[in-house]
Design a protein around this motif. Structure first.
Motif, PDB file in Angstrom:
ATOM      1  N   ALA A 191       0.827  -1.211   0.000  1.00 34.17           N
ATOM      2  CA  ALA A 191       0.000   0.000   0.000  1.00 34.17           C
ATOM      3  C   ALA A 191       0.859   1.258   0.000  1.00 34.17           C
ATOM      4  CB  ALA A 191      -0.936  -0.008   1.201  1.00 34.17           C
ATOM      5  N   ARG A 192       1.896   1.293   0.839  1.00 35.86           N
ATOM      6  CA  ARG A 192       2.761   2.479   0.926  1.00 35.86           C
ATOM      7  C   ARG A 192       3.493   2.734  -0.384  1.00 35.86           C
ATOM      8  NH1 ARG A 192       4.558   0.163   5.825  1.00 35.86           N
ATOM      9  NH2 ARG A 192       6.518  -0.349   4.790  1.00 35.86           N
ATOM     10  N   GLU A 193       4.088   1.682  -0.937  1.00 35.50           N
ATOM     11  CA  GLU A 193       4.929   1.889  -2.104  1.00 35.50           C
ATOM     12  C   GLU A 193       4.109   2.140  -3.365  1.00 35.50           C
ATOM     13  OE1 GLU A 193       8.129  -0.865  -2.486  1.00 35.50           O
ATOM     14  OE2 GLU A 193       9.011  -0.241  -0.569  1.00 35.50           O
ATOM     15  N   CYS A 194       2.907   1.585  -3.430  1.00 33.19           N
ATOM     16  CA  CYS A 194       2.045   1.923  -4.567  1.00 33.19           C
ATOM     17  C   CYS A 194       1.587   3.371  -4.466  1.00 33.19           C
ATOM     18  CB  CYS A 194       0.852   0.975  -4.630  1.00 33.19           C
ATOM     19  SG  CYS A 194       1.273  -0.686  -5.229  1.00 33.19           S
ATOM     20  N   LEU A 195       1.305   3.840  -3.247  1.00 33.40           N
ATOM     21  CA  LEU A 195       0.994   5.258  -3.073  1.00 33.40           C
ATOM     22  C   LEU A 195       2.191   6.109  -3.469  1.00 33.40           C
ATOM     23  CD1 LEU A 195      -0.707   7.656  -1.996  1.00 33.40           C
ATOM     24  CD2 LEU A 195       0.282   7.179   0.264  1.00 33.40           C
ATOM     25  N   MET A 196       3.381   5.685  -3.064  1.00 36.31           N
ATOM     26  CA  MET A 196       4.583   6.441  -3.401  1.00 36.31           C
ATOM     27  C   MET A 196       4.771   6.527  -4.909  1.00 36.31           C
ATOM     28  SD  MET A 196       8.477   5.811  -2.046  1.00 36.31           S
ATOM     29  CE  MET A 196       9.801   6.967  -2.423  1.00 36.31           C
ATOM     30  N   GLU A 197       4.482   5.442  -5.621  1.00 38.63           N
ATOM     31  CA  GLU A 197       4.587   5.488  -7.084  1.00 38.63           C
ATOM     32  C   GLU A 197       3.645   6.533  -7.666  1.00 38.63           C
ATOM     33  OE1 GLU A 197       4.326   2.070  -9.430  1.00 38.63           O
ATOM     34  OE2 GLU A 197       6.093   1.078  -8.580  1.00 38.63           O
TER      35      GLU A 197
END
Length: 313
Positions: A172-178
């Motif tokens: 969830a965090r890294e997809c948001l970061m993308e």
């Protein structure tokens, strides 16, 4: 106050990319599987039959995924293998596959064999690949272990339970970061230490891409570091920086950094003290992701905390 970044100073963080990869099983493994069931003769008595390789783990052997605090910065995890059988086992290659990952997670130290005694357990560290955004499907992840013996090698596959749910949060965090990085790249690009009693300056560079809009709400303190002028109960250095869907010059924000605590073991045992949570608002929805200062800057910050707190003086 925001100020334009010098052209030679701001180095935007790279946008996360998803890369799919596969790892073939060694030819020796394939040969051993084909040859399963062969009997190896010896000079001192009748040979013992070698059982066929099984697609599952030996009875009593279990696996699970975990992520320790020290694993967060380098994006690693642990495959915990528990040997509940009556005999020792040896594990060679390890491969974790999950629909939320863009490729397999494999051993950090390649070509190593871990021997696990009966009744014991071993944590095998694996390097996590980039996340897959969106996830390929909702299927469960698996762990493949290369079980090694004197006569043969076979691969066994089992489900990969993640009791603490770290992989779901990471995804969830890294997809948001993308998604955020499509609008603006964020990275820590500088650190200026300070004498005791005064705040240091941590530079956060925000570089709009011109492809989207995002609001950088603020940066949270960590278990080791806080921001001057922010009450401890608030724990957020407010920025409220609106990035429009238009190309613009990079912006450098100087964050006034101060140690949150001055006990020496907090530095000596630091795991997450230089990983900051960045709060954003994207498409009207709040979210946050983690941003690491990097190993070189981490070392400089920890040295500064020691000097600021006068360790050993």
């Amino acid at each position: 106050m925001p100020r334009p970044a010098d052209s030679a100073g701001a180095q935007p963080a790279p946008v996360l990319r998803t890369v799919r990869g596969t790892r073939s099983i060694r030819a020796a493994v394939a040969g051993a599987v084909v040859a399963a069931g062969l009997v190896f003769s010896g000079c001192a008595g009748p040979p013992a039959p070698v059982p066929d390789p099984a697609p599952t783990l030996p009875a009593g052997v279990t696996v699970e995924l975990a992520q320790l605090r020290a694993d967060v910065g380098p994006r690693q995890a642990q495959v915990r293998v528990t040997n509940g059988s009556d005999t020792a086992i040896a594990v060679g290659e390890v491969r974790v596959e999950d629909p939320r990952l863009a490729g397999p997670a494999t051993r950090v130290v390649a070509d190593r064999t871990s021997t696990i005694p009966a009744g014991g357990s071993v944590d095998i560290r694996v390097q996590l690949p980039p996340v897959a955004c969106p996830a390929a499907d909702e299927g469960e992840g698996t762990v493949a272990l290369e079980i090694v013996s004197d006569s043969r090698t076979a691969e066994a596959t089992a489900s990969a339970p993640d009791a603490l749910g770290f992989l779901e949060r990471l995804h969830a965090r890294e997809c948001l970061m993308e998604r955020v990085m499509d609008a603006a790249t964020l990275s820590f690009t500088g650190f200026e230490p300070s004498p005791p009693g005064q705040p240091a300056a941590l530079a956060l560079t925000v570089t709009p891409t011109g492809r989207g809009a995002v609001t950088v709400v603020g940066v949270e303190g960590t278990n080791l570091l806080s921001f001057a002028g922010v009450p401890p109960e608030e724990d957020l250095y407010s920025l409220d920086l609106d990035i429009a869907a238009a190309k613009a010059d990079p912006i450098v924000l100087e964050l006034p950094l101060a140690p949150f605590r001055c006990d020496p073991h907090a530095v000596l045992e630091d795991k997450r003290g230089t990983i900051f949570d960045v709060r954003v608002r994207l498409d009207g929805e709040p979210g946050e992701f983690e941003l690491f200062v990097g190993e070189e800057m981490r070392a400089r910050i920890l040295t500064w905390v020691g000097d600021w707190c006068r360790f050993g003086s």
